[in-house]
Motif scaffolding. Structure first.
Motif, mmCIF file in Angstrom:
data_model
loop_
_atom_site.group_PDB
_atom_site.id
_atom_site.type_symbol
_atom_site.label_atom_id
_atom_site.label_comp_id
_atom_site.label_asym_id
_atom_site.label_seq_id
_atom_site.Cartn_x
_atom_site.Cartn_y
_atom_site.Cartn_z
ATOM 1 N N THR A 1 0.788 -0.962 -0.442
ATOM 2 C CA THR A 1 -0.100 0.218 0.558
ATOM 3 C C THR A 1 1.104 0.967 0.223
ATOM 4 O O THR A 1 1.997 0.893 0.511
ATOM 5 C CB THR A 1 -0.979 0.105 1.627
ATOM 6 O OG1 THR A 1 -0.290 0.414 2.013
ATOM 7 C CG2 THR A 1 -1.825 -1.105 1.271
ATOM 8 N N CYS A 2 0.518 2.045 -0.311
ATOM 9 C CA CYS A 2 0.738 3.997 -0.393
ATOM 10 C C CYS A 2 -0.187 4.459 -0.304
ATOM 11 O O CYS A 2 -1.180 4.881 -1.040
ATOM 12 C CB CYS A 2 1.949 3.541 -2.045
ATOM 13 S SG CYS A 2 3.092 5.186 -2.119
ATOM 14 N N CYS A 3 0.618 6.096 0.020
ATOM 15 C CA CYS A 3 -0.334 6.922 -0.105
ATOM 16 C C CYS A 3 1.442 8.380 -0.540
ATOM 17 O O CYS A 3 1.711 8.660 0.411
ATOM 18 C CB CYS A 3 -0.496 7.744 1.348
ATOM 19 S SG CYS A 3 -2.046 8.638 1.552
ATOM 20 N N TYR A 4 0.809 8.284 -1.377
ATOM 21 C CA TYR A 4 1.620 9.741 -1.754
ATOM 22 C C TYR A 4 1.356 11.259 -1.673
ATOM 23 O O TYR A 4 -0.024 10.914 -3.122
ATOM 24 C CB TYR A 4 2.293 9.197 -3.455
ATOM 25 C CG TYR A 4 3.286 10.639 -4.283
ATOM 26 C CD1 TYR A 4 4.529 9.893 -3.878
ATOM 27 C CD2 TYR A 4 2.946 11.479 -4.890
ATOM 28 C CE1 TYR A 4 5.778 10.391 -4.505
ATOM 29 C CE2 TYR A 4 4.495 11.799 -5.428
ATOM 30 C CZ TYR A 4 4.866 11.759 -5.551
ATOM 31 O OH TYR A 4 6.442 12.095 -6.130
ATOM 32 N N ILE A 5 1.770 12.106 -1.955
ATOM 33 C CA ILE A 5 1.488 13.382 -1.032
ATOM 34 C C ILE A 5 2.253 14.458 -2.094
ATOM 35 O O ILE A 5 3.228 14.876 -1.037
ATOM 36 C CB ILE A 5 0.361 13.999 -0.129
ATOM 37 C CG1 ILE A 5 -0.646 12.951 0.559
ATOM 38 C CG2 ILE A 5 -0.146 14.965 -0.524
ATOM 39 C CD1 ILE A 5 -1.179 13.364 1.335
ATOM 40 N N GLU A 6 2.244 14.916 -2.962
ATOM 41 C CA GLU A 6 2.954 16.277 -3.261
ATOM 42 C C GLU A 6 2.696 17.718 -3.214
ATOM 43 O O GLU A 6 1.378 18.006 -3.235
ATOM 44 C CB GLU A 6 3.118 16.732 -4.746
ATOM 45 C CG GLU A 6 4.415 16.927 -5.416
ATOM 46 C CD GLU A 6 4.772 16.501 -7.164
ATOM 47 O OE1 GLU A 6 5.605 16.129 -7.162
ATOM 48 O OE2 GLU A 6 3.883 17.322 -7.686
ATOM 49 N N LEU A 7 2.959 18.577 -2.054
ATOM 50 C CA LEU A 7 2.902 19.877 -1.255
ATOM 51 C C LEU A 7 3.749 20.694 -2.026
ATOM 52 O O LEU A 7 4.812 20.732 -2.078
ATOM 53 C CB LEU A 7 2.820 19.575 -0.556
ATOM 54 C CG LEU A 7 2.226 20.802 0.727
ATOM 55 C CD1 LEU A 7 0.849 21.064 0.704
ATOM 56 C CD2 LEU A 7 2.819 20.153 2.132
ATOM 57 N N ASP A 8 2.707 21.691 -2.615
ATOM 58 C CA ASP A 8 3.597 23.054 -2.951
ATOM 59 C C ASP A 8 3.781 24.111 -1.771
ATOM 60 O O ASP A 8 2.679 24.671 -1.024
ATOM 61 C CB ASP A 8 3.407 23.931 -3.906
ATOM 62 C CG ASP A 8 4.107 25.392 -4.443
ATOM 63 O OD1 ASP A 8 5.414 25.394 -3.952
ATOM 64 O OD2 ASP A 8 3.505 25.277 -5.401
ATOM 65 N N PRO A 9 5.737 23.764 -0.799
ATOM 66 C CA PRO A 9 5.058 25.095 0.473
ATOM 67 C C PRO A 9 4.558 25.912 0.409
ATOM 68 O O PRO A 9 4.139 26.754 0.647
ATOM 69 C CB PRO A 9 6.199 24.328 0.865
ATOM 70 C CG PRO A 9 6.954 23.606 0.660
ATOM 71 C CD PRO A 9 6.059 23.196 -1.031
ATOM 72 N N ALA A 10 4.951 27.124 -0.645
ATOM 73 C CA ALA A 10 4.618 28.387 -1.537
ATOM 74 C C ALA A 10 2.453 28.456 -1.000
ATOM 75 O O ALA A 10 2.758 29.659 -0.983
ATOM 76 C CB ALA A 10 5.829 28.886 -2.529
ATOM 77 N N THR A 11 2.310 27.081 -1.577
ATOM 78 C CA THR A 11 0.829 27.773 -1.655
ATOM 79 C C THR A 11 0.079 27.170 -1.055
ATOM 80 O O THR A 11 -1.101 27.227 -0.380
ATOM 81 C CB THR A 11 -0.008 27.591 -3.256
ATOM 82 O OG1 THR A 11 0.437 26.345 -3.732
ATOM 83 C CG2 THR A 11 1.430 28.622 -4.025
ATOM 84 N N GLY A 12 0.745 25.936 -0.797
ATOM 85 C CA GLY A 12 -0.247 24.728 0.373
ATOM 86 C C GLY A 12 -0.904 24.111 -0.217
ATOM 87 O O GLY A 12 -1.647 23.528 -0.012
ATOM 88 N N ARG A 13 -0.603 23.707 -2.039
ATOM 89 C CA ARG A 13 -2.114 23.070 -2.719
ATOM 90 C C ARG A 13 -0.945 22.385 -2.801
ATOM 91 O O ARG A 13 0.300 21.773 -2.600
ATOM 92 C CB ARG A 13 -1.666 23.706 -3.701
ATOM 93 C CG ARG A 13 -3.028 25.171 -3.816
ATOM 94 C CD ARG A 13 -3.380 25.088 -5.429
ATOM 95 N NE ARG A 13 -2.249 25.780 -6.172
ATOM 96 C CZ ARG A 13 -2.041 27.220 -6.211
ATOM 97 N NH1 ARG A 13 -2.313 27.789 -5.720
ATOM 98 N NH2 ARG A 13 -1.111 28.062 -6.802
ATOM 99 N N ALA A 14 -1.767 20.972 -3.016
ATOM 100 C CA ALA A 14 -1.251 19.536 -3.018
ATOM 101 C C ALA A 14 -2.074 18.721 -4.020
ATOM 102 O O ALA A 14 -2.968 18.967 -4.445
ATOM 103 C CB ALA A 14 -1.261 19.115 -1.461
#
Length: 858
Positions: free
Chosen positions: A726-739
Motif C-alpha cells: 500500500t502507499c499514500c503519495y502527496i506532493e505539496l507546494d510549500p509556497a501555496t499549500g496546494r497538494a
C-alpha cells in the motif's frame, strides 16, 4: 557470584506503571477502578454458588491481561497468573480473544482444552470465564471457581449468574470511565478501562458473628464500691435502679464457684496495679427457666489509677467471653493438635497439643506459613496439599515424618476464608512415604486428582510451569525475567542472579533482591576465580549450601550477604556452558532430594531458553539493522514545513516488516510518502527497499504523482514477488499549500485544521500495488491552510486487537484534535500512545507528520 541479599524490608516490589488517569485519581483519594469491580465480583461468586472469583483487565499496552480484583482465592496461589499474555493458551485469554464464555466443569475438561493450564494447576475444580465488555469493546474477563465434586452448580445457572454479574460490571465500569479526569470523548466509554497494578483481594461475606459485649467499670479498691455503665450492669444482670454499687451486690451476681477469682482480682490489682483477664461467671437470667441457674462467662481487665491523694481506683472493662475464649478452651482439651490457617496459608491459631506435636511454640508460628518455620515441612509436596485443599475446597490428608522419625497425620478442612487442620501421631501403614494420603477409613481420602505422588504435585509442578512460561519468552531479557518471576516465589527464595559466559569471563545478565552494588566486584570475573558460581559452571554440577557455615567452610574468602542458604546452578545448553543461576534464601532452607532435582532441571530449561534467545537477539539485531538502513537517516529541511517521522518495529517472533516513509524534493515542491509491504520477513524488507528507491527515483525525476504510483505499481508486478503493498503519495507546494494526493490501498491520511478540528481525508484510491499492472490511480487536489497538520501512517497505528479499523482511526483522530502542542516530536509521541501500543506491537508502525506553517513562522 558469591551469594544473595534480601530485598529491603518495607518496600513494595517494583511493578508495572500505573495508568496516568488511575494514578491521578488515587492521589486525590477518589475511587479506583477496583472499587467499581469489588462488589460485582463478590456478587458473581454468590449468584453462581462458587467459592472464588476474579477479574482480569487488559493492560495499557493491550498485550496482557492483569489480575485486578480477586475474592475467595489466596493471592499467593494465583501469583504466577497475576499478569498473563493475551495470546496465552489459557481459558481467560481464550474468553478475552473470542468474546465467548468458557465453562470447564472439571479437570478432565480443562485437560482436553487447555493442557498447559492443567499442567500448571493439576487440581480438580470447575471454572467459568465471561468476557467483560464496555461499549461493545472487550476490556477484561470475569472468572468464577466452583467445587467440582461438592454439589456443583448446573452450567446454565452459572452462565445466567455470570451474565447478570457481567451486566452489573459493565454498568459500574461505564460510570468509572466517564468520571476519568481529562476525558474528552464521551462516546468512547471503554477509554481508560485498563490496569497495570497489583491485584486487590476482597473478602467474601462471612456469617455475622455474635457481637462481643463490653462494659466499662470503676472499682474503688479503698471503699470497695463499684460503678459501671449500662453495658457493664447488663452483663451483671442488674438494672441501675436496683444496683447499690457495693461489692456485696456484685458478689451476689457471681457464681459461688468463682467468688475466689473475683476476690483474687482485687489482690492482683493491689499487687501489680492491673488486672489481666480474670475469668469468672455471672448469672444469666435471660435464660432462667425457673428450675436451673445459668451463668455467662466474663473477664475483668483494668489498671489502677490514683483518685485524690490516697484513693486507688481500678478502671477497666467487663468483657463477655461466651464465644471465643470458651471455644479456644474447648480446643485446648482435644487430644489432637488443632490449627487454623488464613486464606494465604499463614498460622492464626494452634492449640497446645499442636505446638507439642510440631515442637514449636505459638509465638514462632503465628503469622507464618508452617513450612517457613519448620524446615522439615518445607517439602513442596506438603505445601501443594494446602493448594489442593484451597482450590478443590475438599478435605486433604497426608503423612509426614518429623526429624525424630515420628509419623504424623495431617488433615486439612478448607473453607473460603482459610482452613482448619488436625495433626496427630499415627502408625505408618506398610510402605508409607511422606506426602502420601492417609489410608485409614477414619480419615478423608485425598481428592481424585492424581496427586498421590508428591513429586508431581510439588517440585515437578514448578518444572512444568517454568517450561510453559519459557516457551513464550523470546529475548534474553524475557528469559531472565521469566526465570526470576518463576523461581523466587516457587521456591521461596529472596534473591536471584543470572550470569553469562563471554570471552572466558562471567557477566551479570539479571539480578533481583541484592543490595545495591553488592554484585559489582564479581562483574567480569574469570573462569579460574575461586567462587561457587564459577565452580558450579566449570564443574557442571549444582552446589547447595544450607547455612552460612557450610558456604564459608568451602569458600573462606567469600564476602557473604544477609542470606543463610544458597543454590548455585550451572546453565548448560546442548553440552555448552552458558552461565550460572544463583538463588538465595534469608532463612535456613533444607534442600530435599526432589527440590535439588527440580532446581537442576529448571536450570537446564533456563539454559536452553537462554541459548535460543541469544541467537534470536543476534539475528534480530542484524535484521533490524538491515531495515533501519533502508529508511531515511534524516529528513530534508523544507521552508514553511516542520516534518517528523517515527518507525517502531513489531516484536512478535524474529520477523521484520515492510513499512517505510520518505520526504523527497521534486521540481514542484516536496513529496510526502508512506507505504507498507505486506509480510514480516527479510524478503518484505527487501521489497520495501526496492519500492522506496523506485518512488524516490520517479519523484526526483519530476514525474507527476499519478505517474509515480503507476510506474511503481508496474515495477512491483514485474518483480513477481507474490507480495503486495500500500502507499499514500502527496506532493505539496510549500509556497501555496496546494497538494496533489494519490492513494493505493492505504489508510486515509488525517488532517488537523488550524481551528483544531481533525478529519480523515477520504481520498479516492486505487487497488494495492502489485495487484493489477495496468491499474489507474486517481489524483485528488487539496489545499492546506497555514497552521494545518497532515498525518500519514501505516495500519499498525490503528489496528487494535478486538477492535475494527474505523475505531482505530477515530482514536487517533481524536488524539490529533485534542493535542494542541506546537511540537511535532511531542505530537508524534502522543499519536503513538493513543493506540496504546507502546511496547511489543504485533505489527510495525510508520508515522509521518507534516505541519504547514505561515510564511512568517520562521
Amino acid at each position: 557470584m558469591g551469594g544473595a541479599a534480601a530485598a529491603p524490608r518495607g518496600k513494595r516490589p517494583a511493578g508495572p506503571p500505573v495508568p496516568d488517569a488511575a494514578r491521578s485519581r488515587t492521589a486525590r483519594g477518589e475511587a479506583r477502578i477496583e472499587d467499581a469491580l469489588a462488589d460485582a465480583v463478590v456478587a458473581a461468586v454468590r449468584d453462581t454458588g462458587g467459592y472464588g472469583g476474579a477479574v482480569y483487565l487488559r493492560s495499557r499496552d493491550r498485550r496482557s491481561l492483569v489480575l485486578c480484583v480477586m475474592s475467595g482465592v489466596p493471592r499467593s496461589l494465583l501469583k504466577p497468573w497475576w499478569r498473563i499474555p493475551v495470546s496465552g493458551a489459557l481459558p481467560m485469554c481464550e474468553a478475552f480473544r473470542s468474546g465467548e464464555m468458557q465453562y470447564l466443569p472439571d479437570d478432565r475438561a480443562t485437560m482436553v482444552r487447555f493442557p498447559q493450564f492443567t499442567a500448571a494447576l493439576p487440581y480438580s475444580f470447575a471454572h467459568a470465564y465471561l468476557p467483560v465488555r464496555v461499549g461493545g469493546e472487550t476490556v477484561g474477563v470475569l472468572a468464577v471457581l466452583h467445587s467440582s465434586s461438592r454439589g456443583p452448580a448446573a452450567e446454565e445457572e452459572v452462565r445466567k449468574g455470570l451474565r447478570r454479574a457481567g451486566r452489573e460490571m459493565e454498568k459500574r465500569l461505564v460510570g468509572y470511565a466517564r468520571g476519568l479526569p481529562g476525558r474528552r470523548d464521551a462516546d468512547a466509554v471503554a477509554y481508560g478501562i485498563e490496569y497495570d497494578d497489583q491485584p486487590v483481594s476482597v473478602r467474601l461475606p462471612t456469617p455475622p458473628a455474635q457481637a462481643v459485649a463490653v462494659g466499662m467499670v470503676e472499682w474503688d479498691l479503698d471503699g470497695d464500691t463499684w460503678t459501671g455503665d449500662d453495658d457493664a450492669l447488663a452483663l451483671l444482670g442488674v438494672s441501675r435502679e436496683e444496683f447499690d454499687g457495693t461489692m456485696a451486690a456484685v458478689e451476689e451476681r457471681v457464681s459461688p464457684d468463682d467468688l475466689y477469682e473475683l476476690r483474687a482480682a482485687r489482690r492482683e490489682a493491689e499487687d501489680s496495679g492491673q488486672v489481666r483477664g480474670r475469668h469468672f461467671r455471672v448469672l444469666d437470667e435471660s435464660r432462667d427457666d425457673g428450675e436451673t441457674v445459668d451463668y455467662r462467662p466474663v473477664e475483668l481487665w483494668g489498671h489502677v489509677v490514683r483518685a485524690g491523694d490516697t484513693g486507688r481506683l481500678l478502671v477497666g472493662a467487663l468483657v463477655d467471653v461466651a464465644g471465643g475464649v470458651t471455644a479456644a478452651e474447648a480446643a485446648e482439651r482435644l487430644p489432637d493438635g488443632l490449627f487454623s490457617l488464613d486464606q494465604d496459608g499463614r498460622v492464626i491459631y494452634a492449640n497446645r497439643r499442636c505446638q507439642d506435636l510440631l515442637g514449636c511454640d505459638l509465638e514462632r508460628l503465628l503469622g507464618h506459613h508452617p513450612w517457613q518455620v519448620l524446615t522439615w515441612l518445607r517439602d513442596p509436596g506438603y505445601e501443594d496439599r494446602y493448594r489442593a485443599a484451597m482450590l478443590t475446597q475438599q478435605p486433604v490428608s497426608y503423612l509426614v515424618r518429623d526429624p525424630d522419625g515420628v509419623w504424623l497425620g495431617f488433615v486439612l478442612y478448607p473453607g473460603v476464608h482459610g482452613l482448619t487442620g488436625r495433626v496427630f501421631r499415627t502408625a505408618p501403614p506398610p510402605g508409607a512415604e511422606p506426602g502420601r494420603p492417609l489410608e485409614t477409613s477414619s480419615e478423608p481420602a485425598a481428592p481424585p486428582t492424581g496427586l498421590v505422588t508428591a513429586a508431581r504435585a510439588g517440585a515437578l509442578y514448578h518444572v512444568v510451569q517454568m517450561a510453559s512460561v519459557l516457551t513464550e519468552s523470546v529475548t534474553v531479557r524475557d528469559v531472565c525475567r521469566a526465570v526470576s518471576e518463576q523461581l523466587l516465589p516457587a521456591f521461596g527464595a529472596q534473591e536471584v542472579a543470572l550470569y553469562t559466559v563471554r570471552d572466558g569471563r562471567m557477566y551479570l545478565l539479571w539480578e533481583n533482591g541484592y543490595p545495591q552494588h553488592f554484585l559489582d566486584p564479581f562483574e567480569g570475573v574469570p573462569l579460574e576465580a575461586d567462587l561457587p558460581g564459577v565452580h558450579a559452571l566449570t564443574a557442571r554440577l549444582p552446589l547447595f549450601f544450607e547455612s552460612p557455615e557450610e558456604l564459608v567452610g568451602a569458600y573462606p574468602r567469600l564476602t557473604l550477604d544477609p542470606m543463610t542458604s544458597w543454590a548455585f546452578l550451572p546453565l548448560i545448553a546442548s553440552g555448552h556452558p552458558i552461565g550460572s543461576c544463583i538463588l538465595g534464601w534469608n532463612t535456613p532452607h533444607r534442600f530435599t532430594a526432589e527440590e535439588r532435582s527440580a532446581l537442576t532441571a529448571l536450570a537446564g530449561l533456563a539454559a536452553q531458553a537462554m541459548e535460543r534467545a541469544r541467537l534470536y537477539d543476534a539475528e534480530s539485531a542484524v535484521a533490524r539493522g538491515l531495515q533501519e538502513g533502508l529508511l531515511p537517516h534524516r529528513l530534508p529541511a523544507i521552508d514553511r514545513l516542520r516534518i517528523t517521522a517515527r518507525y517502531l518495529p513489531g516484536t512478535k517472533g524474529m520477523d521484520i516488516g515492510g513499512d517505510w516513509y520518505d520526504v523527497i524534493r521534486t521540481g514542484r515542491g516536496v513529496a510526502l510518502v508512506i507505504g507498507d509491504v505486506e509480510g514480516h520477513s527479510v524478503g518484505a524488507a527487501a521489497v520495501m527497499g526496492q519500492l522506496r528507491s523506485a518512488v524516490h527515483a520517479f519523484a526526483a525525476s519530476g514525474r507527476p504523482p499519478q505517474e509515480v504510483i503507476t510506474h511503481t505499481n508496474q515495477l512491483l508486478a514485474e518483480l513477481e514477488t507474490d507480495v503486495f503493498a500500500t502507499c499514500c503519495y502527496i506532493e505539496l507546494d510549500p509556497a501555496t499549500g496546494r497538494a496533489l494526493a494519490v492513494r493505493a490501498g492505504h489508510p486515509p491520511p488525517l488532517l488537523r485544521h488550524p481551528d483544531g478540528s481533525a478529519e480523515p481525508l477520504e481520498l479516492p484510491g486505487g487497488v494495492l500495488l502489485g495487484v493489477q499492472p495496468e491499474a489507474d490511480y486517481p489524483v485528488t487536489e487539496l489545499t492546506l491552510e497555514p497552521g494545518s497538520v497532515l498525518a500519514l501512517y501505516t495500519d499498525g497505528l490503528i489496528e487494535v486487537p478486538g477492535s475494527d479499523i474505523a475505531t482505530g482511526i477515530e482514536t487517533v483522530r481524536t488524539c490529533l484534535a485534542a493535542s494542541r502542542t506546537d511540537s511535532m516530536e511531542e505530537l508524534a509521541d502522543r499519536l503513538l500512545g493513543a493506540a496504546r501500543r507502546a511496547e511489543d506491537r504485533p505489527d510495525d508502525v510508520a508515522l509521518l507528520l507534516t505541519a504547514y506553517d505561515r510564511a512568517d513562522a520562521g
